[in-house]
Write an enzyme that holds these catalytic residues in place. Structure first.
Site, PDB file in Angstrom:
ATOM      1  N   LYS A  10       7.522   0.459   3.276  1.00 46.78           N
ATOM      2  CA  LYS A  10       7.081  -0.933   3.388  1.00 46.78           C
ATOM      3  C   LYS A  10       8.216  -1.805   3.936  1.00 46.78           C
ATOM      4  O   LYS A  10       9.381  -1.382   3.967  1.00 46.78           O
ATOM      5  CB  LYS A  10       6.614  -1.412   2.005  1.00 46.78           C
ATOM      6  N   PHE A  58      -3.957 -10.343  -5.604  1.00 45.39           N
ATOM      7  CA  PHE A  58      -2.743  -9.984  -4.858  1.00 45.39           C
ATOM      8  C   PHE A  58      -3.039  -9.547  -3.421  1.00 45.39           C
ATOM      9  O   PHE A  58      -2.115  -9.222  -2.683  1.00 45.39           O
ATOM     10  CB  PHE A  58      -1.928  -8.916  -5.605  1.00 45.39           C
ATOM     11  N   ARG A  86       3.109  10.947  -4.595  1.00 44.81           N
ATOM     12  CA  ARG A  86       2.919   9.856  -5.568  1.00 44.81           C
ATOM     13  C   ARG A  86       3.828  10.048  -6.778  1.00 44.81           C
ATOM     14  O   ARG A  86       4.303   9.075  -7.374  1.00 44.81           O
ATOM     15  CB  ARG A  86       1.446   9.726  -5.943  1.00 44.81           C
ATOM     16  N   THR A  92       3.615   2.007  -9.817  1.00 43.19           N
ATOM     17  CA  THR A  92       3.571   0.835  -8.928  1.00 43.19           C
ATOM     18  C   THR A  92       4.710  -0.170  -9.139  1.00 43.19           C
ATOM     19  O   THR A  92       5.282  -0.689  -8.184  1.00 43.19           O
ATOM     20  CB  THR A  92       2.213   0.104  -9.107  1.00 43.19           C
ATOM     21  N   ARG A 103      10.732   4.486  -6.397  1.00 42.72           N
ATOM     22  CA  ARG A 103      10.618   3.116  -6.913  1.00 42.72           C
ATOM     23  C   ARG A 103      11.530   2.875  -8.113  1.00 42.72           C
ATOM     24  O   ARG A 103      12.111   1.802  -8.259  1.00 42.72           O
ATOM     25  CB  ARG A 103       9.159   2.823  -7.273  1.00 42.72           C
ATOM     26  N   HIS A 120       4.283   3.371   0.211  1.00 40.91           N
ATOM     27  CA  HIS A 120       2.864   3.631  -0.047  1.00 40.91           C
ATOM     28  C   HIS A 120       2.621   5.117   0.149  1.00 40.91           C
ATOM     29  O   HIS A 120       3.183   5.716   1.065  1.00 40.91           O
ATOM     30  CB  HIS A 120       1.982   2.852   0.944  1.00 40.91           C
ATOM     31  N   GLU A 131      -6.710   6.767   5.984  1.00 39.17           N
ATOM     32  CA  GLU A 131      -5.493   6.003   6.305  1.00 39.17           C
ATOM     33  C   GLU A 131      -4.759   6.583   7.526  1.00 39.17           C
ATOM     34  O   GLU A 131      -4.235   5.837   8.344  1.00 39.17           O
ATOM     35  CB  GLU A 131      -4.571   5.982   5.080  1.00 39.17           C
TER      36      GLU A 131
HETATM   37  P1  IDP Z   1       0.075   2.095  -5.508  1.00 37.85           P
HETATM   38  O1  IDP Z   1       0.760   1.645  -4.235  1.00 37.85           O
HETATM   39  O2  IDP Z   1       1.043   2.369  -6.597  1.00 37.85           O
HETATM   40  O3  IDP Z   1      -0.925   3.200  -5.266  1.00 37.85           O
HETATM   41  P2  IDP Z   1      -2.207   0.263  -5.641  1.00 37.85           P
HETATM   42  O4  IDP Z   1      -2.922  -0.009  -6.924  1.00 37.85           O
HETATM   43  O5  IDP Z   1      -2.894   1.104  -4.608  1.00 37.85           O
HETATM   44  O6  IDP Z   1      -0.759   0.830  -6.019  1.00 37.85           O
HETATM   45  O7  IDP Z   1      -1.866  -1.160  -5.006  1.00 37.85           O
HETATM   46  C1  IDP Z   1      -1.463  -1.287  -3.695  1.00 37.85           C
HETATM   47  C2  IDP Z   1      -0.252  -2.173  -3.608  1.00 37.85           C
HETATM   48  O8  IDP Z   1      -0.615  -3.499  -3.998  1.00 37.85           O
HETATM   49  C3  IDP Z   1       0.875  -1.810  -4.566  1.00 37.85           C
HETATM   50  O9  IDP Z   1       1.717  -0.818  -4.060  1.00 37.85           O
HETATM   51  C4  IDP Z   1       1.591  -3.132  -4.727  1.00 37.85           C
HETATM   52  O10 IDP Z   1       2.412  -3.410  -3.577  1.00 37.85           O
HETATM   53  C5  IDP Z   1       0.445  -4.111  -4.734  1.00 37.85           C
HETATM   54  N1  IDP Z   1      -0.066  -4.379  -6.085  1.00 37.85           N
HETATM   55  C6  IDP Z   1      -0.877  -3.581  -6.816  1.00 37.85           C
HETATM   56  N2  IDP Z   1      -1.188  -4.124  -7.973  1.00 37.85           N
HETATM   57  C7  IDP Z   1      -0.575  -5.323  -8.002  1.00 37.85           C
HETATM   58  C8  IDP Z   1      -0.543  -6.398  -8.950  1.00 37.85           C
HETATM   59  O11 IDP Z   1      -1.156  -6.346 -10.033  1.00 37.85           O
HETATM   60  N3  IDP Z   1       0.224  -7.472  -8.609  1.00 37.85           N
HETATM   61  C9  IDP Z   1       0.890  -7.546  -7.448  1.00 37.85           C
HETATM   62  N4  IDP Z   1       0.873  -6.572  -6.519  1.00 37.85           N
HETATM   63  C10 IDP Z   1       0.153  -5.482  -6.787  1.00 37.85           C
END
Ligand code: IDP
Length: 137
Positions: A10, A58, A86, A92, A103, A120, A131
């Site tokens: 990212k 978000f 992952r 996250t 992370r 990601h 994707e």
């Molecule tokens: P992941 O990247 O860990 O799979 P996802 O749930 O797919 O998480 O969410 C995509 C992206 O959105 C996350 O990587 C993060 O950058 C952002 N994100 C997810 N949940 C939140 C939240 O509750 N607050 C702020 N940003 C979030």
């Protein structure tokens, strides 16, 4: 068992100069990078990529952040690489992501609305196909 996944470094990862370290962890784990490019993502790409999050609070800050600078997009191949990447990435939220993960080791808390969390990785074979089609059309 061989799968492909979409990995993105990212904008926070590219900006902080962590691309090399992140790719090195992927290679050290035995996965193969089969496609790689630096891209400035368009809004169209990002809206498609984050389709499942449309409507969440978000979503807008996320699309804005992901378009705020270049990202590195990669297709990574290996046995169970979807689950494996992952696991390498960690959960996250950088603050609580386990040490030893990308992370957990390298991510920081920016105190902002969106989680800037360096990487990601696709979450299922269906997401990976979808994707990869978006980023490597
Ligand atoms: P992941 O990247 O860990 O799979 P996802 O749930 O797919 O998480 O969410 C995509 C992206 O959105 C996350 O990587 C993060 O950058 C952002 N994100 C997810 N949940 C939140 C939240 O509750 N607050 C702020 N940003 C979030």
């Amino acid at each position: 068992m061989t799968e492909r996944t979409l990995v993105l470094v990212k904008p926070d990862g590219v900006e902080r100069g962590l691309t090399g370290q992140i790719l090195a962890r992927i290679e050290a784990k035995g996965y193969k990078i089969v496609e790689l490019k630096l891209v400035q993502a368009t809004r169209d790409i990002l809206e498609k990529h984050y389709e499942e999050h449309q409507g969440k609070p978000f979503f807008e800050p996320l699309v804005e952040f992901m378009g705020s600078g270049p990202v590195v997009a990669a297709v990574v191949e290996g046995n169970r690489v979807i689950e494996g990447f992952r696991s390498l990435a960690g959960s996250t939220e950088p603050t609580t992501a386990p040490p030893g993960t990308i992370r957990g080791d390298l991510g920081r808390d920016w105190g902002e609305k969106v989680q800037k969390n360096l990487v990601h990785g696709s979450d299922s074979p269906e997401s990976a196909d979808r994707e990869i089609g978006i980023w490597f059309a």
